[in-house]
Design a protein around this motif. Sequence first.
Motif, mmCIF file in Angstrom:
data_model
loop_
_atom_site.group_PDB
_atom_site.id
_atom_site.type_symbol
_atom_site.label_atom_id
_atom_site.label_comp_id
_atom_site.label_asym_id
_atom_site.label_seq_id
_atom_site.Cartn_x
_atom_site.Cartn_y
_atom_site.Cartn_z
ATOM 1 N N PRO A 24 0.833 -1.213 0.000
ATOM 2 C CA PRO A 24 0.000 0.000 0.000
ATOM 3 C C PRO A 24 0.863 1.257 0.000
ATOM 4 N N ASP A 25 0.301 2.344 -0.523
ATOM 5 C CA ASP A 25 0.998 3.627 -0.491
ATOM 6 C C ASP A 25 1.180 4.051 0.953
ATOM 7 N N SER A 26 2.361 4.578 1.260
ATOM 8 C CA SER A 26 2.641 5.033 2.605
ATOM 9 C C SER A 26 2.008 6.394 2.836
ATOM 10 N N LEU A 27 1.448 6.569 3.991
ATOM 11 C CA LEU A 27 0.918 7.872 4.379
ATOM 12 C C LEU A 27 2.001 8.723 5.033
ATOM 13 N N ILE A 28 3.164 8.133 5.223
ATOM 14 C CA ILE A 28 4.326 8.835 5.757
ATOM 15 C C ILE A 28 5.298 9.045 4.594
ATOM 16 N N PRO A 29 5.710 10.276 4.331
ATOM 17 C CA PRO A 29 6.591 10.548 3.181
ATOM 18 C C PRO A 29 8.049 10.191 3.477
ATOM 19 N N TYR A 30 8.329 8.900 3.616
ATOM 20 C CA TYR A 30 9.679 8.461 3.977
ATOM 21 C C TYR A 30 10.734 8.988 3.017
ATOM 22 N N GLY A 62 11.308 4.625 -5.725
ATOM 23 C CA GLY A 62 10.567 4.725 -6.974
ATOM 24 C C GLY A 62 9.305 5.530 -6.760
ATOM 25 N N ARG A 63 9.208 6.646 -7.449
ATOM 26 C CA ARG A 63 8.013 7.490 -7.333
ATOM 27 C C ARG A 63 6.938 6.967 -8.266
ATOM 28 N N LYS A 64 5.737 6.940 -7.758
ATOM 29 C CA LYS A 64 4.599 6.543 -8.597
ATOM 30 C C LYS A 64 4.103 7.778 -9.321
ATOM 31 N N LYS A 65 3.762 7.595 -10.578
ATOM 32 C CA LYS A 65 3.303 8.740 -11.368
ATOM 33 C C LYS A 65 1.818 8.686 -11.583
#
Length: 169
Positions: free
Chosen positions: A5-11, A166-169
């Motif tokens: 899942p996408d993290s809600l914390i911007p690690y 890896g950034r999701k676009k």
Amino acid sequence: MSETPDSLIPYDEIVQEALRAVVGRVLGQVEASGGMLPGQHHFYITFRTGAPGVSIPNRLKERFPDEMTIVLQNKFWDLKVEEDTFSVGLSFNQVPSTLVIPFRAITAFVDPAVDFGLQFQAADEMDDDIHEDAENDSSANPGETSDKPAVERSDDGSNVVTVDFGRKK
């Protein structure tokens, strides 16, 4: 297999900010010492010339429209480090220039004297174009940096740290 899942914390942002603080701290120590680099230390700093807050002479912006590398070794002056940016005087083709560079614009920091380097994701990612290194008046040759995809110690004993989320676009 289930997706992560996408993290809600911007690690990724937190880590990038912390690593850029390393650059600020190192440059701050050099500033506090009166601009003297200890021992054989010298730095290659690569930054995005078009990033917000970057201030460089137009002739350099024209020559390096995307990214450039500066060398802090023997011939620099007026290093000033602030919380989010630094400025430094350098000579390019024997023309003195002052550059103002926000830490968020930095994409790489290398100290070849001790085989240490950091590579950053560019804040507000731009295309990763191949760039030509700047040739400010320095007697050093640009150091080689590693393109390793994760945080690790390379086989050659250098300490190049690359953080790539890896950034999701």
